[in-house]
Design an enzyme around this catalytic site. Sequence first.
Site, PDB file in Angstrom:
ATOM      1  N   ARG A  52       0.879  -1.319  -0.251  1.00 14.19           N
ATOM      2  CA  ARG A  52      -0.265   0.067  -0.070  1.00 14.19           C
ATOM      3  C   ARG A  52       0.942   1.309  -0.009  1.00 14.19           C
ATOM      4  NH1 ARG A  52      -4.600   0.705   4.493  1.00 14.19           N
ATOM      5  NH2 ARG A  52      -2.898   1.167   5.901  1.00 14.19           N
ATOM      6  N   LYS A 151      -2.660   6.934   1.032  1.00 10.51           N
ATOM      7  CA  LYS A 151      -2.391   7.277   2.642  1.00 10.51           C
ATOM      8  C   LYS A 151      -1.301   8.271   2.460  1.00 10.51           C
ATOM      9  CE  LYS A 151      -2.159   4.776   6.906  1.00 10.51           C
ATOM     10  NZ  LYS A 151      -3.188   5.532   7.515  1.00 10.51           N
ATOM     11  N   GLU A 184     -15.968   6.457   5.287  1.00  5.64           N
ATOM     12  CA  GLU A 184     -15.343   5.696   6.316  1.00  5.64           C
ATOM     13  C   GLU A 184     -15.254   6.523   7.751  1.00  5.64           C
ATOM     14  OE1 GLU A 184     -11.220   5.208   5.320  1.00  5.64           O
ATOM     15  OE2 GLU A 184     -11.222   7.195   4.325  1.00  5.64           O
TER      16      GLU A 184
HETATM   17  N1  PMP Z   1      -9.207   4.789   6.958  1.00  8.62           N
HETATM   18  C1  PMP Z   1      -8.268   5.912   7.270  1.00  8.62           C
HETATM   19  C2  PMP Z   1      -8.540   7.290   6.926  1.00  8.62           C
HETATM   20  C3  PMP Z   1      -7.312   5.502   7.943  1.00  8.62           C
HETATM   21  O1  PMP Z   1      -6.397   6.477   8.338  1.00  8.62           O
HETATM   22  C4  PMP Z   1      -6.964   4.318   8.614  1.00  8.62           C
HETATM   23  C5  PMP Z   1      -5.768   4.010   9.213  1.00  8.62           C
HETATM   24  N2  PMP Z   1      -5.776   4.471  10.452  1.00  8.62           N
HETATM   25  C6  PMP Z   1      -8.007   3.237   8.173  1.00  8.62           C
HETATM   26  C7  PMP Z   1      -9.182   3.661   7.419  1.00  8.62           C
HETATM   27  C8  PMP Z   1      -7.857   1.735   8.391  1.00  8.62           C
HETATM   28  O2  PMP Z   1      -6.995   1.281   8.095  1.00  8.62           O
HETATM   29  P1  PMP Z   1      -5.853   0.087   8.273  1.00  8.62           P
HETATM   30  O3  PMP Z   1      -6.867  -1.137   8.700  1.00  8.62           O
HETATM   31  O4  PMP Z   1      -4.882  -0.286   7.174  1.00  8.62           O
HETATM   32  O5  PMP Z   1      -5.139   0.520   9.368  1.00  8.62           O
END
Ligand code: PMP
Length: 287
Positions: A52, A151, A184
């Site tokens: 990622r 990200k 989200e």
């Molecule tokens: N959405 C956002 C905006 C995030 O920053 C994160 C990670 N903190 C997630 C979802 C969750 O992703 P992950 O399970 O890969 O940590």
Amino acid sequence: MSRKVWISGDLVPQEEAKVSVYDHGFLYGDGVFEGIRVYGGRCFKVKEHIDRLFDSARGIALTIPMAPVEMGAALQKTVMANGIVDGYVRLIVTRGVGKLGLDADKCSNPQVIIIADTIELYPKEFYDNGLAIVTAPTIRTSHEALSPRIKSLNYLNNIMAKIEGKNAGAVEAVMMNKDGYVAECTGDNIFIVKDGRLVTPPAHAGILMGITRATVLDLARKARIPAAEEDLTRYDLYSADECFLTGTAAEIVPVVRIDGRTIGDGKPGKVTRRLLKAFRALTKANG
Ligand code: PMP
């Protein structure tokens, strides 16, 4: 305790771990990052996180000055140098030092920074009793503007929603997208359970493709819990039987109230608890 921080090839004491104020990561949030859990001394889902990171970097036309396998070795080296058994790693790649202008071509030397530390977990009561969350007035950046799949170091969109959530007395806030569908939370993905079926917003809703989200979908498949990626509205949240959030730091955290409305019977649901148990078994087996 002073940590050893990886900065572009060297492990240096945290007091000396510094980047230039001319780094575009600092000036413009121009860079990408990952947050990775360490369970039993090893990075969890490390390939997924490295993949990622490299995809995020491609998304912003940033060349990471290391191969993915070297990144994996650097992560493990930093974890071991800090004696972290259960903790958290922050992996950052900045555009590097440039001029006081946006031109990324004037930046040289992208910086790779790896911080391995302990982690401050959500209190146990969040898992036992569930969270109360709210929907945020600020909508999620749309993929026409900047893909939420990247990200990036620019988290202002999420930070605005987090401030709104906290102002409303909540620890997390749900962000809608420009079409009014659920995207989200500010740092977590969201799931509901309705009539025994697990549903989470799809990539096109404008979300970070969470690695915990993918792990939960995988666990659901194995447990033969029907699961789907579908657009959700506020109505779907309010009328859900169960709701939970997923994220690297949060793992799986139940939600029992949204915008003041009680979800299901107001307690963490059966499917949520089952998935959390399966998830914890997986992380326990990581070491
Ligand atoms: N959405 C956002 C905006 C995030 O920053 C994160 C990670 N903190 C997630 C979802 C969750 O992703 P992950 O399970 O890969 O940590």
